[in-house]
Design an enzyme around this catalytic site. Structure first.
Site, PDB file in Angstrom:
ATOM      1  N   ASP A   1      47.830  43.939  67.402  1.00 48.04           N
ATOM      2  CA  ASP A   1      49.047  44.424  66.743  1.00 48.04           C
ATOM      3  C   ASP A   1      49.367  45.863  67.126  1.00 48.04           C
ATOM      4  OD1 ASP A   1      49.604  42.134  65.414  1.00 48.04           O
ATOM      5  OD2 ASP A   1      48.637  42.723  63.537  1.00 48.04           O
TER       6      ASP A   1
ATOM      7  N   GLN B   1      47.133  38.572  58.287  1.00 45.26           N
ATOM      8  CA  GLN B   1      48.451  37.947  58.421  1.00 45.26           C
ATOM      9  C   GLN B   1      49.105  37.796  57.065  1.00 45.26           C
ATOM     10  OE1 GLN B   1      50.327  37.324  61.175  1.00 45.26           O
ATOM     11  NE2 GLN B   1      48.578  38.510  61.863  1.00 45.26           N
TER      12      GLN B   1
ATOM     13  N   GLU C   1      51.358  31.676  66.818  1.00 49.11           N
ATOM     14  CA  GLU C   1      51.710  33.003  67.317  1.00 49.11           C
ATOM     15  C   GLU C   1      50.436  33.744  67.765  1.00 49.11           C
ATOM     16  OE1 GLU C   1      53.092  35.589  64.252  1.00 49.11           O
ATOM     17  OE2 GLU C   1      54.026  37.007  65.635  1.00 49.11           O
ATOM     18  N   HIS C   2      49.439  33.798  66.859  1.00 46.74           N
ATOM     19  CA  HIS C   2      48.155  34.434  67.165  1.00 46.74           C
ATOM     20  C   HIS C   2      47.048  33.386  67.063  1.00 46.74           C
ATOM     21  CE1 HIS C   2      50.572  37.661  65.098  1.00 46.74           C
ATOM     22  NE2 HIS C   2      50.241  38.319  66.183  1.00 46.74           N
TER      23      HIS C   2
ATOM     24  N   HIS D   1      85.671  22.699  97.429  1.00 42.70           N
ATOM     25  CA  HIS D   1      84.313  23.090  97.799  1.00 42.70           C
ATOM     26  C   HIS D   1      84.012  22.615  99.229  1.00 42.70           C
ATOM     27  CE1 HIS D   1      83.867  23.711  93.491  1.00 42.70           C
ATOM     28  NE2 HIS D   1      82.651  24.191  93.670  1.00 42.70           N
TER      29      HIS D   1
ATOM     30  N   HIS E   1      51.420  40.316  55.335  1.00 42.16           N
ATOM     31  CA  HIS E   1      52.770  40.627  55.830  1.00 42.16           C
ATOM     32  C   HIS E   1      53.844  40.208  54.831  1.00 42.16           C
ATOM     33  CE1 HIS E   1      52.455  42.422  59.754  1.00 42.16           C
ATOM     34  NE2 HIS E   1      51.540  41.553  60.128  1.00 42.16           N
TER      35      HIS E   1
END
Lengths: 437, 437
Positions: free
Chosen positions: A368, A266, A334-335, A427, A269
């Site tokens: 991934d 990670q 996220e993961h 209505h 990145h």
């Protein structure tokens, strides 16, 4: 020494320190906002001419027409056929696995007869239709990833989207053959070498050459993110993603090198990526820390990794694995790797995560690329309320209501009572006409 | 005479005129944006104290503590028990029908074993979980609708949301007993008499008294809409709705009064609401126009109706019903009435609509209250890419990936090849460690 933070859940200030560690807010830069607003308005007004000018200015392309900014299908196919065999096979295997997983996500229309007292003959339902046309933004430069093309395009294709338009900036004309090959593999219909807010505008509003789409997906820089937020409503958009995150829960029995490398994967990145470890075994945490030190010098992207680990990483000692799961739910990562004995038994305790990697062999990097599920996942805690990108993001629902004459009387009385109560007499009258018929 | 527009699809400028008719863009008022940004920051920093001050200032309430701004459960129950019998029964019948429809929307977790060559023992899946806590915004004043409470709260309850927090401003202390009764009926957990951007801020960030939620749903004015847009990401939000719309496709054989009243029922919402008729029969269109003239004076909300019809309404002559369906898809209306013989056969031709009301007896007002499907629907053409509010808006998905030792070698090779291709060597190494094991 890597100055990675050490936390202990037993410390009095743990909750405060954890909150500080997780705090991340995309700053909305006023300068970017103004620039983007101007570009959007200009492309909307002038179309192709504006897109060409911005592309000349920002990407250094000397194109004089949109034709020069479109990559023909032939070139995409050539990119695919020109790949080294191993890369092509890997890409095809990944695409096939991703497609197979996503096919299970397809929503189906349904309807039923409502045969209650007084409503016989009424049909209610939900009709599923795909989006007509989708735009796929692919970043240029260093973060131009073929896997991202697969992960965004395949769910759209599985959903039955009619037309897929891809945009990818090619600064100074440099094209990424793997990205073009991926586009060929998933059957993207048209590819334009444009990017930034001007590409988002072209997709949202359409130009003389670029057809307007119904939704724009795919990652981008701050200008792209700001442009997507601004055109939301005119078209649909996917989530605006924050930095990538991994949370590893380990029982202390996985090879520490594996955990260290998963944290690195990670961290490589970008400098804001977040790598966290939760473990009840203090000695094991030291072994992971040692592995980080030992392995870092071997990593080509060690500067980025170090910055990320020191900025936002942490090794966190917890009382036990139950507490680790509670903290994971607070983080909504996220993961999430469950690097545990009998890992599957712990899944039930996780309420909030983008994806759960179960067991020591399920490294996040497999997800991934090729495990099958999507790698576009909710970041920054948004797994509390949102989901991975999926086929369902390219399908939509239409409610179906067929009321029988008999039912229009039964339902009409209910509706009229409530409509008068809300001060909406038209209505009520509309329902009453059917009652009186 | 009502100056409602007349269009004919055979006219050369039809497409242009239709585009102009549909053009609607929520203007983002800079003054509102700044005010809202300030309120959000203030409530985030000072919590209850700020909420109390804004509520005193904007709603004229003399509350000195948050306790005074919370309606106890006892008062909600009293509101429900205090309703006239007919209203209570109508509310209960509507809630029951809405619940029954939405129960069919519940997403289910799934998983499967991947027993391909080299991946035996791998499990992939998708786990469904509800949101923990949801905030429901209910407008105060004239647009404070009990039906809206049902339509927003019931899908959340069916999804299994743990806690429902409702906010409803009560300017000058005036409470709407029908709204409180609806809150009691659907089992809202807590109700605060706060509104505006300060209520959105309290729900998004939490205060000493108001618990932070994971998603905020429900309609509101321009301040509420701006606040929701700004907190998006911190929490989830539903669509920011535009004005309500109805499109009626009629074959010329429905009582013209019915069609006129259905057009009125949208138009009475507000001056920007849009009522459109598509019909191949010119003589019938004149009969509807005559009905509009004749019935308008009987309507209590005739001023609003007239303004809406003249601003954004139209009676449109088309060549045939096939063309009507194509135009409907271009419009992607919130509500579509197929007031046709054998109406169900035409549903297949509609790709884009929030809800389709099939047949002459299916008046849109039935859908607003009690048919069963949700009345929160995509507006302003967003049915091209989005769906009615539903149970799925209160559930989320987590991907599940359990890779066996054998599969980690097969998948690891694919992942490593692609990771090296993308210049992400830590990703590759992480996969390779498992291959080497």
């Amino acid at each position: 020494m890597i100055a990675i933070k050490r936390l202990n859940s037993a410390d009095a200030d743990f909750a405060t320190r954890l909150d500080a560690l997780l705090a991340f807010e995309a700053t909305q830069d006023e300068g970017i906002e103004r620039t983007v607003a101007d570009i959007l308005a200009d492309v909307r007004a002038r179309g192709d001419a504006a897109v060409i000018e911005y592309t000349q200015r920002f990407d250094g392309l000397q194109a004089s027409s949109m034709t020069a900014l479109e990559i023909p299908q032939k070139a995409l196919q050539e990119a695919l056929h020109g790949l080294p065999v191993a890369q092509r096979q890997a890409l095809e295997a990944a695409a096939s696995r991703v497609r197979s997983y996503h096919q299970r996500q397809t929503l189906q229309s349904w309807q039923y007869e409502d045969d209650g007292a007084g409503t016989r003959g009424t049909m209610l339902g939900q009709k599923i239709t795909p989006l007509d046309r989708v735009g796929l933004y692919v970043p240029g430069g260093k973060a131009s990833y073929p896997s991202s093309v697969l992960m965004n395009a395949i769910p759209a294709r599985v959903a039955g989207v009619g037309e897929l338009i891809m945009v990818v900036p090619t600064p100074a004309g440099e094209q990424n053959p793997l990205v073009l090959a991926a586009a060929a593999l998933v059957g993207v219909d048209r590819v334009f070498t444009i990017g930034g807010a001007q590409a988002v505008a072209a997709l949202a509003y359409g130009t003389q050459t670029v057809p307007p789409v119904d939704k724009i997906v795919g990652p981008g820089n701050a200008y792209v993110a700001a442009a997507k937020r601004r055109v939301f409503g005119v078209v649909g958009i996917d989530m605006v993603a924050g930095p990538s995150e991994i949370l590893v829960i380990c029982d202390g029995h996985t090879d520490p090198d594996w955990v260290a490398m998963d944290l690195f994967s990670q961290a490589e990145h970008d400098e804001l990526a977040q790598s966290l470890l939760l473990c009840p075994d203090a000695a094991y945490i030291e072994r992971v820390a040692a592995a980080l030190e030992r392995l870092l010098p071997t990593m080509p992207r060690r500067q980025v990794i170090r910055a990320a680990l020191e900025n936002r990483g942490a090794l966190i000692e917890v009382r036990d694995l139950d507490e680790a799961c509670r903290i994971a739910n607070r983080i909504a990562p996220e993961h999430l790797e469950l690097s545990l004995e009998d890992a599957e038994a712990w899944v039930a305790k996780i309420d909030h995560a983008g994806a759960i990697f179960i067991g020591r062999y399920s490294s996040e990097s497999l997800g991934d690329y090729c495990a099958g599920p999507n790698h576009v996942l909710p970041t920054s805690g948004s797994a509390r309320f949102s989901s991975p990108l999926g086929v369902y993001d390219f399908q939509k629902r239409t409610s179906l209501i067929r009321v029988s004459q008999a039912a229009s009387k039964t339902l009409g009385r209910i509706a009229a009572t409530l409509a008068y109560g809300e001060g909406l007499p038209a209505h009520a009258r509309s329902a009453e006409y059917r009652i009186e018929s």
